[in-house]
Design an enzyme around this catalytic site. Sequence first.
Site, PDB file in Angstrom:
ATOM      1  N   PHE A   1       1.010  -1.323   0.093  1.00 59.68           N
ATOM      2  CA  PHE A   1      -0.016  -0.014  -0.161  1.00 59.68           C
ATOM      3  C   PHE A   1       0.886   1.435   0.061  1.00 59.68           C
ATOM      4  O   PHE A   1       0.684   2.594   0.569  1.00 59.68           O
ATOM      5  CB  PHE A   1      -0.986  -0.093   1.025  1.00 59.68           C
ATOM      6  CG  PHE A   1      -1.746  -1.239   1.440  1.00 59.68           C
ATOM      7  CD1 PHE A   1      -2.639  -1.746   0.189  1.00 59.68           C
ATOM      8  CD2 PHE A   1      -1.440  -2.045   2.391  1.00 59.68           C
ATOM      9  CE1 PHE A   1      -3.422  -2.908   0.321  1.00 59.68           C
ATOM     10  CE2 PHE A   1      -2.069  -3.374   2.606  1.00 59.68           C
ATOM     11  CZ  PHE A   1      -3.215  -3.875   1.896  1.00 59.68           C
TER      12      PHE A   1
ATOM     13  N   ARG B   1      -8.931  -3.444 -20.146  1.00 64.81           N
ATOM     14  CA  ARG B   1      -9.166  -4.828 -20.120  1.00 64.81           C
ATOM     15  C   ARG B   1      -8.881  -5.347 -18.882  1.00 64.81           C
ATOM     16  O   ARG B   1      -7.953  -5.043 -18.100  1.00 64.81           O
ATOM     17  CB  ARG B   1      -8.028  -5.560 -21.012  1.00 64.81           C
ATOM     18  CG  ARG B   1      -8.477  -6.952 -20.998  1.00 64.81           C
ATOM     19  CD  ARG B   1      -7.170  -7.568 -21.952  1.00 64.81           C
ATOM     20  NE  ARG B   1      -6.998  -7.328 -23.249  1.00 64.81           N
ATOM     21  CZ  ARG B   1      -7.508  -7.580 -24.342  1.00 64.81           C
ATOM     22  NH1 ARG B   1      -8.574  -8.415 -24.079  1.00 64.81           N
ATOM     23  NH2 ARG B   1      -7.456  -6.972 -25.618  1.00 64.81           N
TER      24      ARG B   1
ATOM     25  N   LEU C   1      -7.972  -8.421 -16.339  1.00 71.13           N
ATOM     26  CA  LEU C   1      -7.134  -9.451 -16.874  1.00 71.13           C
ATOM     27  C   LEU C   1      -7.555 -10.823 -15.877  1.00 71.13           C
ATOM     28  O   LEU C   1      -7.187 -11.834 -16.333  1.00 71.13           O
ATOM     29  CB  LEU C   1      -5.673  -9.169 -16.298  1.00 71.13           C
ATOM     30  CG  LEU C   1      -4.939  -7.822 -17.166  1.00 71.13           C
ATOM     31  CD1 LEU C   1      -3.706  -7.520 -16.576  1.00 71.13           C
ATOM     32  CD2 LEU C   1      -4.934  -8.160 -18.676  1.00 71.13           C
TER      33      LEU C   1
ATOM     34  N   ILE D   1       2.558  -8.141  -4.176  1.00 66.76           N
ATOM     35  CA  ILE D   1       2.529  -7.519  -2.757  1.00 66.76           C
ATOM     36  C   ILE D   1       0.834  -8.105  -2.474  1.00 66.76           C
ATOM     37  O   ILE D   1       0.460  -7.209  -1.345  1.00 66.76           O
ATOM     38  CB  ILE D   1       2.569  -6.101  -2.710  1.00 66.76           C
ATOM     39  CG1 ILE D   1       1.795  -5.465  -3.521  1.00 66.76           C
ATOM     40  CG2 ILE D   1       3.911  -5.821  -3.089  1.00 66.76           C
ATOM     41  CD1 ILE D   1       1.686  -3.732  -3.268  1.00 66.76           C
TER      42      ILE D   1
ATOM     43  N   GLY E   1       1.395  -1.843 -12.147  1.00 68.89           N
ATOM     44  CA  GLY E   1       2.408  -2.974 -12.141  1.00 68.89           C
ATOM     45  C   GLY E   1       1.661  -4.215 -13.218  1.00 68.89           C
ATOM     46  O   GLY E   1       2.399  -4.625 -13.956  1.00 68.89           O
ATOM     47  N   ALA E   2       0.616  -4.275 -13.044  1.00 63.36           N
ATOM     48  CA  ALA E   2      -0.300  -5.138 -14.052  1.00 63.36           C
ATOM     49  C   ALA E   2      -0.162  -4.749 -15.408  1.00 63.36           C
ATOM     50  O   ALA E   2       0.447  -5.904 -16.332  1.00 63.36           O
ATOM     51  CB  ALA E   2      -1.738  -5.364 -13.707  1.00 63.36           C
TER      52      ALA E   2
ATOM     53  N   LYS F   1      -5.583  -1.195 -17.592  1.00 68.08           N
ATOM     54  CA  LYS F   1      -5.187   0.086 -16.822  1.00 68.08           C
ATOM     55  C   LYS F   1      -5.047  -0.526 -15.411  1.00 68.08           C
ATOM     56  O   LYS F   1      -5.692  -1.241 -15.244  1.00 68.08           O
ATOM     57  CB  LYS F   1      -6.308   1.403 -17.021  1.00 68.08           C
ATOM     58  CG  LYS F   1      -6.155   1.927 -18.487  1.00 68.08           C
ATOM     59  CD  LYS F   1      -6.890   3.150 -18.663  1.00 68.08           C
ATOM     60  CE  LYS F   1      -8.432   2.959 -18.851  1.00 68.08           C
ATOM     61  NZ  LYS F   1      -9.299   4.046 -19.349  1.00 68.08           N
TER      62      LYS F   1
ATOM     63  N   GLU G   1      -5.702   1.347  -7.160  1.00 70.61           N
ATOM     64  CA  GLU G   1      -6.064   2.523  -6.527  1.00 70.61           C
ATOM     65  C   GLU G   1      -7.281   3.209  -6.782  1.00 70.61           C
ATOM     66  O   GLU G   1      -7.835   3.894  -6.067  1.00 70.61           O
ATOM     67  CB  GLU G   1      -4.880   3.545  -6.606  1.00 70.61           C
ATOM     68  CG  GLU G   1      -3.715   2.918  -5.954  1.00 70.61           C
ATOM     69  CD  GLU G   1      -2.400   3.866  -6.225  1.00 70.61           C
ATOM     70  OE1 GLU G   1      -1.891   3.654  -7.495  1.00 70.61           O
ATOM     71  OE2 GLU G   1      -1.476   4.213  -5.503  1.00 70.61           O
TER      72      GLU G   1
END
Lengths: 725, 323
Positions: free
Chosen positions: A240, A611, A613, A465, A508-509, A684, A688
């Site tokens: 976080f 998209r 995932l 994480i 990250g993704a 995207k 958050e």
Amino acid sequence: MTEHLKMDQVQPHLLDETGQGVLSVPMPRPEGPLKVTGRAPYAAEYKAEGMATGVMVRAAITKGTYAVDTASVEDMPGYLGVFTDKMVRNAAQGTMGTNPAQMGDKILYLGQPIAVVVAETFEQARDIAAVLKVDYTEDDDAVCDFDGVSDWPDSDKPDQGDLDQAMSDATFTVDSMYTTKPHNSAAMEPHAALAEWDGDKLTLHGSLQMLGYNRDEVADSLGIDAKNVRLLAPYVGGGFGSKLGMSPDCVGAAVAAKALGRPVRVVLSRNNVFEMIVLRTATRQRLRLAADKDGKLLGLGQENWQSNLPDEPMAEPVDLATHFLYGGENRRYGQHVAILNRPASGSVRAPGEAVGMLALENAMDELAEKSGIDPIELRLRNIPEKHPETGVQYSARSLAEALTEGAKAFGWDKRQKAGTRREGEWYIGMGVASAARTNILMESRANVTLNPDGTALVQTDMTDIGTGTYAILGQIAAEMLGLDPQKVTVELGDTDLPKSSGSGGSWGAASAGSSVFLGAKAIRRKLAERLGCDVEALRLQDGVATGGNNRRPLAELMDAPITEEGHIEPGQTDEDFHQAGYGAHFAEVAVNAVTGEVRVRRMLAAMAAGRILNHQTATSQVWGGQIWGIGTALTEAIEHDPRTGHVVNNDLAEYHVPVNLDVGDLEVMFIDERDDASSPIQAKGIGELGLSGAGAAVTNAIYNACGVRVYDYPATPDRIFPHLP
Amino acid sequence: MKSFDYVRASGIADAQDTAGRIIAGGTNLIDLMKHQIETPPKLVDVTRLEMTEIEQSAHSLRIGALVTNSDLAAHDTVRRDYPVLSRALLAGASGQLRNKATTGGNLLQRTRCPYFYDTTQPCNKRAPGSGCPAKEGINRILAVLGTSPNCIATHPSDMAVAMRALDARVEIESPNRGTEMLTLDEMYVLPGDDPSKETVLEAGDLITAVHLPQPPKGKQTYRKVRDRSSYAFALVSVAGIVDVEDGKITEAALAFGGLAPRPWRDGAVEDVLVGEAPSDALFDKAADVLLQDAQGFGENDFKIPLARRTLKAVLAELTGVTQ
Ligand SMILES: Cc1cc2nc3c(=O)[nH]c(=O)nc-3n(C[C@H](O)[C@H](O)[C@H](O)COP(=O)(O)OP(=O)(O)OC[C@H]3O[C@@H](n4cnc5c(N)ncnc54)[C@H](O)[C@@H]3O)c2cc1C
Ligand code: SF4
């Protein structure tokens, strides 16, 4: 070979053509069973031969200098040493890549790490740390509270148009002050480091989010070459934002291990985490809205006041989403960052939106009430065509769909006038808020290996994480290579692997995911060549390649593994489009008419983030956002003693994160979307986005329930009941 | 943590060790030891003693000091005859803690004043004479009744508030004074000049049981106002037992948590009520008496009006008056 893509142009939807069907479906995290059975070791759980234990010593004064009296503890059982060398003042800021402030003998806040005490056992180290004599010289000019700031620094944010004029021309105006208290990330796993030296080479198990940057931060703090540092963090128990930057335990463990010539482990206590790790600054925010008779914004303003320690390269970007969410010609921002003698401020989940959207979306609710326009209609009327400040076009933006489809699913039409719905002792109300979070793509690399036996391997220094990185990277590789995700192994969290974006900023993704996509894409090209077909015609499914008139199992196309590196970089689409995730949060709350206690009965989030995932991990992220929204709205607040800056409630008994009973029914729906400008996988960030606006939906629902407007967060009972009849 | 000796008591005599410190569930004491707020040289583990039973007799219920908070809350007799106690217990801490926490330990748990918990801070309770930073500091959760210039801490227990309303007596085996039966008002002392002293108990005194008199007449409830819906200490809590006959209040027992350094009971409040017909105005009068000497310290000022609202709601619920 490296498959490199700079995101200069929108990309085709290759992932809509591959036919394996393992992406964009719910899939449990593959490491889940390891975690719940204790087989996924966290940093503090590693042991090394001959390991000693270190404990951090915290400053007992707010400002001044210190010297430790080592002689006071040298005879204590188990004593190995007290180290102050290279001590960092606080954790590094995200993506800093350099050492955090190193203060020598200076103290700038109560709780600052000033030494690490090392002993044979943890209990001994803790006892020595408690007994250690420290000589302090106190300065008497510490400033620890907003009220003590005499000169707020000016803001250098430019105005657009003339907001004062717009306010006087407007039919409806809002001009409100909101305050938020500091927040702690409160990740379940406290920060921990185990440092081992082999000559000049340091290996460190840490609890960290962005290994590439963290390696540079560790090296810079120690004054060594980053090539000599290897960081390992395959499992991280929540971050976080609190683990974006290297934490003081890393330096303490490394310095002590070097000096003692044996491995040293340092685990921060929960109290340490509340002081030595960055927390979200308190904010004051002035919100101004000027609207015409139809509720269309003529202008808006968001000015904020916040604090940090000196030389911290980070300010809470409170107005981040305000710049692009709604229209209005005349715009004004202001940011004033005072230096206070309290722990450093830094990134906590959704820096900016987490608190900025509380104020903006509450002010929009005030405007809806004043103008008599339904809050959803008001928002729809103010969705701008182009970015209202830069004129840049938006990429995919399903805000209107999220608001309207969310409203339908939530039953928004049952909302009544404020203060009119009551069940026994409880006032019932509904609230809505928009969600928006800027989308970011970061440079990232990964190796993808396909083996002739139909298994694959993904390797990158990316971290998981608790978010689902292991799951989605495996799914992307599996989808691209036509495999069952079970056949894909994902290796993460080791700086010896290709450097990734790290986990942070919800990037990250899409970033790490794109690098895996690119690596796999390169493998597809090789397979097409071997099959003798155009790569466009190649179809990979269940370990069989089809293309042209050929159909061959992978094993027949390959006699050795194929490894390709994928490398993504942000490019021109970042300039050509404004990219963000959007959504809408809905909440139904009950407010107790006697005590002002608030219970969130249910929430619904309608999210649009390109998209999706993996619907299971994405839903979990949004749940987390909704729960954080409840926490920011109702319970979470760090209390600093105004005289000393001391974090008074520095544990999880008194820093109140929501408990199960605080969380009502949570529903999450996704608006189907592809964001062509974002990345080659059209995804995207979502982690958050789920928090942005969530708390405002709760406080707007409080207003609708009982007519009490929350201006000072969190809305604990004492902030509500005095305003009830 | 300081090194300490550990002994396991096999009889009451072992437990009455003036050099030792009793440990039961350890849910409070171990935290305090980790922070070195308490540094006993020797722990006496009493958990093998035969104090785990709840025994019913004609006139009372005897609750062994080792009965856990979970077991006590779930006990059939307690649920039926003393629901205020069951509710108070279930409003406290968390399921995990209640499984471990004992009746004796709960009574003697220490304040949650945040300054008490941090050894870098002064605190008259922890380090007598060092001062009380809470008075002009962060005191949102602290006391408005029964405070002294030296300390404004609250007693955090929910269970003890219900027991106070039930006229419970604590059975104590003292090496010096023999067997004693104390009411909670006799056992707990107000901070006065020495806030480090919280009870009349002396080293070696062992709580063996808590006795509840016959079930009271009337309705019972426990209401706790807190910052989150579970796992938070009381801002204000009210244990209420009220009997109404022929339209008049015939008996009333009211005790309060979150307001004072000990579970707070004020007979004058009950005197206002008994013999009168319940009404909103009467409840206000009772609240006036309860709060006439209440003093806030800034952040906790809100507890005074909150106590009034909560008391009135509890009385309305117990007497059937609609507010
Ligand atoms: C995070 C958290 C939240 C909590 N929330 C609440 C809450 O909301 N409401 C609430 O009421 N409580 C709450 N508690 C407190 C909890 O109820 C107490 O910690 C528990 O009841 C103490 O019981 P124990 O048996 O563990 O005591 P111990 O920790 O073993 O002992 C506590 C004290 O009692 C003494 N002692 C124990 N038994 C005896 C005996 N038989 N004779 C003499 N002395 C004895 C010990 O020497 C020690 O001083 C909370 C605790 C925590 C940690
Ligand atoms: S209120 Fe009591 S416990 Fe709290 S700081 Fe003051 S003296 Fe210590």
